[in-house]
Design a protein around this motif. Structure first.
Motif, PDB file in Angstrom:
ATOM      1  N   TRP A 258     -14.573 -47.962   6.792  1.00 28.04           N
ATOM      2  CA  TRP A 258     -15.526 -47.770   8.083  1.00 28.04           C
ATOM      3  C   TRP A 258     -16.134 -46.424   8.061  1.00 28.04           C
ATOM      4  O   TRP A 258     -15.658 -45.510   7.492  1.00 28.04           O
ATOM      5  CB  TRP A 258     -14.597 -47.904   9.123  1.00 28.04           C
ATOM      6  CG  TRP A 258     -14.142 -49.173   9.483  1.00 28.04           C
ATOM      7  CD1 TRP A 258     -13.115 -49.824   8.979  1.00 28.04           C
ATOM      8  CD2 TRP A 258     -14.348 -50.236  10.805  1.00 28.04           C
ATOM      9  NE1 TRP A 258     -12.652 -51.098   9.203  1.00 28.04           N
ATOM     10  CE2 TRP A 258     -13.579 -51.138  10.341  1.00 28.04           C
ATOM     11  CE3 TRP A 258     -15.094 -50.204  11.641  1.00 28.04           C
ATOM     12  CZ2 TRP A 258     -13.586 -52.412  11.272  1.00 28.04           C
ATOM     13  CZ3 TRP A 258     -15.242 -51.297  12.531  1.00 28.04           C
ATOM     14  CH2 TRP A 258     -14.497 -52.232  12.408  1.00 28.04           C
TER      15      TRP A 258
ATOM     16  N   LEU B  89     -19.344 -50.883  10.227  1.00 24.92           N
ATOM     17  CA  LEU B  89     -18.703 -51.566   8.997  1.00 24.92           C
ATOM     18  C   LEU B  89     -19.692 -52.305   8.313  1.00 24.92           C
ATOM     19  O   LEU B  89     -20.483 -52.912   8.835  1.00 24.92           O
ATOM     20  CB  LEU B  89     -17.836 -52.626   9.604  1.00 24.92           C
ATOM     21  CG  LEU B  89     -16.916 -53.413   8.556  1.00 24.92           C
ATOM     22  CD1 LEU B  89     -16.087 -52.673   7.805  1.00 24.92           C
ATOM     23  CD2 LEU B  89     -16.087 -54.421   9.555  1.00 24.92           C
ATOM     24  N   GLY B  90     -19.944 -51.746   7.095  1.00 24.69           N
ATOM     25  CA  GLY B  90     -21.450 -52.004   6.353  1.00 24.69           C
ATOM     26  C   GLY B  90     -22.474 -51.441   7.361  1.00 24.69           C
ATOM     27  O   GLY B  90     -22.456 -50.298   7.699  1.00 24.69           O
TER      28      GLY B  90
ATOM     29  N   GLU C  98     -12.325 -57.902   8.027  1.00 25.95           N
ATOM     30  CA  GLU C  98     -11.916 -56.611   8.243  1.00 25.95           C
ATOM     31  C   GLU C  98     -11.893 -56.288   9.882  1.00 25.95           C
ATOM     32  O   GLU C  98     -11.370 -55.400  10.118  1.00 25.95           O
ATOM     33  CB  GLU C  98     -12.617 -55.575   7.276  1.00 25.95           C
ATOM     34  CG  GLU C  98     -12.594 -54.200   7.661  1.00 25.95           C
ATOM     35  CD  GLU C  98     -11.045 -53.387   7.449  1.00 25.95           C
ATOM     36  OE1 GLU C  98     -10.831 -52.408   8.019  1.00 25.95           O
ATOM     37  OE2 GLU C  98     -10.466 -54.122   6.801  1.00 25.95           O
ATOM     38  N   ALA C  99     -13.115 -56.667  10.533  1.00 26.79           N
ATOM     39  CA  ALA C  99     -13.348 -56.170  11.674  1.00 26.79           C
ATOM     40  C   ALA C  99     -12.296 -56.034  13.027  1.00 26.79           C
ATOM     41  O   ALA C  99     -12.374 -55.028  13.610  1.00 26.79           O
ATOM     42  CB  ALA C  99     -14.578 -56.929  12.200  1.00 26.79           C
TER      43      ALA C  99
ATOM     44  N   THR D  67     -23.309 -52.752  10.174  1.00 30.17           N
ATOM     45  CA  THR D  67     -23.069 -53.239  11.343  1.00 30.17           C
ATOM     46  C   THR D  67     -22.020 -51.976  12.488  1.00 30.17           C
ATOM     47  O   THR D  67     -21.175 -51.777  11.849  1.00 30.17           O
ATOM     48  CB  THR D  67     -22.398 -54.655  11.584  1.00 30.17           C
ATOM     49  OG1 THR D  67     -23.184 -55.397  10.782  1.00 30.17           O
ATOM     50  CG2 THR D  67     -22.243 -55.125  13.102  1.00 30.17           C
TER      51      THR D  67
ATOM     52  N   GLU E 195     -16.478 -61.016   4.542  1.00 32.73           N
ATOM     53  CA  GLU E 195     -15.521 -59.957   4.167  1.00 32.73           C
ATOM     54  C   GLU E 195     -15.600 -58.968   5.423  1.00 32.73           C
ATOM     55  O   GLU E 195     -14.364 -58.653   5.619  1.00 32.73           O
ATOM     56  CB  GLU E 195     -15.734 -59.085   2.889  1.00 32.73           C
ATOM     57  CG  GLU E 195     -15.623 -60.305   1.486  1.00 32.73           C
ATOM     58  CD  GLU E 195     -16.911 -61.094   1.283  1.00 32.73           C
ATOM     59  OE1 GLU E 195     -17.913 -60.658   1.997  1.00 32.73           O
ATOM     60  OE2 GLU E 195     -17.054 -61.588   0.349  1.00 32.73           O
ATOM     61  N   GLU E 196     -16.503 -58.664   5.825  1.00 32.57           N
ATOM     62  CA  GLU E 196     -16.594 -57.541   6.960  1.00 32.57           C
ATOM     63  C   GLU E 196     -15.923 -58.333   8.222  1.00 32.57           C
ATOM     64  O   GLU E 196     -15.135 -57.482   8.814  1.00 32.57           O
ATOM     65  CB  GLU E 196     -17.845 -57.027   7.179  1.00 32.57           C
ATOM     66  CG  GLU E 196     -18.588 -56.340   6.160  1.00 32.57           C
ATOM     67  CD  GLU E 196     -19.785 -56.124   6.117  1.00 32.57           C
ATOM     68  OE1 GLU E 196     -20.705 -55.169   5.506  1.00 32.57           O
ATOM     69  OE2 GLU E 196     -20.671 -56.558   7.163  1.00 32.57           O
ATOM     70  N   ARG E 197     -16.182 -59.373   8.298  1.00 35.60           N
ATOM     71  CA  ARG E 197     -15.648 -60.189   9.575  1.00 35.60           C
ATOM     72  C   ARG E 197     -14.128 -60.160   9.501  1.00 35.60           C
ATOM     73  O   ARG E 197     -13.482 -60.040  10.628  1.00 35.60           O
ATOM     74  CB  ARG E 197     -16.243 -61.679   9.767  1.00 35.60           C
ATOM     75  CG  ARG E 197     -15.536 -62.428  10.850  1.00 35.60           C
ATOM     76  CD  ARG E 197     -16.090 -62.034  12.093  1.00 35.60           C
ATOM     77  NE  ARG E 197     -15.179 -62.674  13.301  1.00 35.60           N
ATOM     78  CZ  ARG E 197     -14.016 -62.388  13.610  1.00 35.60           C
ATOM     79  NH1 ARG E 197     -13.123 -61.409  13.021  1.00 35.60           N
ATOM     80  NH2 ARG E 197     -13.519 -63.139  14.745  1.00 35.60           N
TER      81      ARG E 197
ATOM     82  N   LEU F 239     -22.019 -59.405  10.663  1.00 39.81           N
ATOM     83  CA  LEU F 239     -21.188 -59.174   9.485  1.00 39.81           C
ATOM     84  C   LEU F 239     -20.970 -60.015   8.426  1.00 39.81           C
ATOM     85  O   LEU F 239     -21.162 -61.352   8.539  1.00 39.81           O
ATOM     86  CB  LEU F 239     -19.727 -59.271  10.151  1.00 39.81           C
ATOM     87  CG  LEU F 239     -19.584 -57.972  11.527  1.00 39.81           C
ATOM     88  CD1 LEU F 239     -18.338 -58.587  12.240  1.00 39.81           C
ATOM     89  CD2 LEU F 239     -19.404 -56.736  10.837  1.00 39.81           C
ATOM     90  N   SER F 240     -20.755 -59.697   7.261  1.00 39.60           N
ATOM     91  CA  SER F 240     -20.509 -60.362   6.176  1.00 39.60           C
ATOM     92  C   SER F 240     -19.125 -61.207   6.375  1.00 39.60           C
ATOM     93  O   SER F 240     -18.433 -60.687   7.110  1.00 39.60           O
ATOM     94  CB  SER F 240     -20.459 -59.742   4.787  1.00 39.60           C
ATOM     95  OG  SER F 240     -19.367 -59.040   4.703  1.00 39.60           O
TER      96      SER F 240
END
Length: 278
Positions: free
Chosen positions: A235, A267-268, A197-198, A270, A193-195, A190-191
């Motif tokens: 997502w 998510l992206g 959001e996760a 991942t 930003e994605e982390r 995860l990037s």
């Protein structure tokens, strides 16, 4: 901790203590705190704890991340030793599969052709095959698997029952970060930003559990709302589904069986999975 790259070496080491109760915790490495909690739980049920690290090609699809799967062997060994693991079985692929694997475990299609199995054809066939092989190599009395991979845990439990294997399956609770995200080796993809959001995935499952506890009975609406909420935040959901815990089938209208809500979504690049028992 003793490290064994060969089957014969591991078996010889275990044979030196023939009366010991042995617990096995299979992994693919890139260990996190969730794995370590399983090791410690194994210690509560056995005299000798065996961990395995083997990235099993059979359970990866042709477009999945086998070649990119993180390999952190030295760090993993340090964590296992600190956790008090007695033996690490770390074979090369040629040791596990010296010839092509022509014989496979074929789980019940009713348990595999849905949820993660629908998104990853052949995954559970490869997983069950390597787990049975590990059981035959280690011959444990106890094996510990995490609830995060709920469908995997169900399939392994059924395999043990139907083959009458003398192994007790221990179900380890899912370990989470402070914000609720289930710990996973793939979280490292995860990037930043994605982390951030996760954790939304887990929040949607918690919302469903709370709504059902409050008396909501329209399960399809709950699932549809959760999918829409994830999609609205970028997502790509594979599923959000409320199922019976025992066999992961869709509950009938008046079925009072214990339930679990499961989800998988990208998510992206991942793919994350999670579940909550209701």
């Amino acid at each position: 901790m003793q490290i064994h790259p060969t089957i014969d070496g591991l078996r010889a080491a275990l044979a030196a203590n023939p009366n010991a109760r042995v617990a096995l915790v299979p992994t693919m490495g890139n260990l996190h705190d969730g794995h370590i909690s399983l090791m410690r739980q194994a210690r509560e049920h056995a005299d000798v704890v065996v961990a395995s690290i083997f990235i099993n090609r059979l359970q990866f699809g042709p477009n999945e991340d086998f070649d990119k799967y993180p390999r952190t062997f030295e760090a993993d060994c340090a964590r296992l030793e600190e956790a008090g693991v007695d033996h690490l079985f770390a074979p090369l692929e040629a040791e596990m599969y010296p010839t092509p694997q022509h014989y496979h475990v074929e789980p019940n299609p009713a348990h595999t052709d849905m949820l993660d199995g629908a998104a990853r054809p052949g995954h559970f066939r490869g997983m069950a095959t390597v787990v049975l092989k590990l059981f035959n190599i280690v011959r444990p009395q106890v094996a510990v698997f995490g609830k995060k991979d709920y469908q995997q845990l169900m399939i392994i439990s059924n395999m043990v029952n139907e083959f009458a294997l003398p192994i007790e399956i221990i179900r380890g609770e899912t370990c989470r970060a402070d914000d609720g995200l289930a710990l996973s080796s793939r979280n490292g993809y995860l990037s930043a930003e994605e982390r951030v959001e996760a954790p939304r995935l887990q929040r949607q499952l918690r919302r469903i559990r709370e709504r059902i506890a409050a008396g909501e009975r329209d399960r399809l609406r709950l699932e549809t709302e959760a999918v829409a909420e994830l999609a609205a935040h970028g997502w790509q959901p594979d599923y959000v589904s409320i199922r019976r815990r025992s066999d992961l089938q869709v509950p009938a209208a008046h079925d009072d069986s214990p339930l679990v809500v499961l989800a998988a979504a990208r998510l992206g690049k991942t793919r994350l999975i999670d579940n909550l028992e209701i």
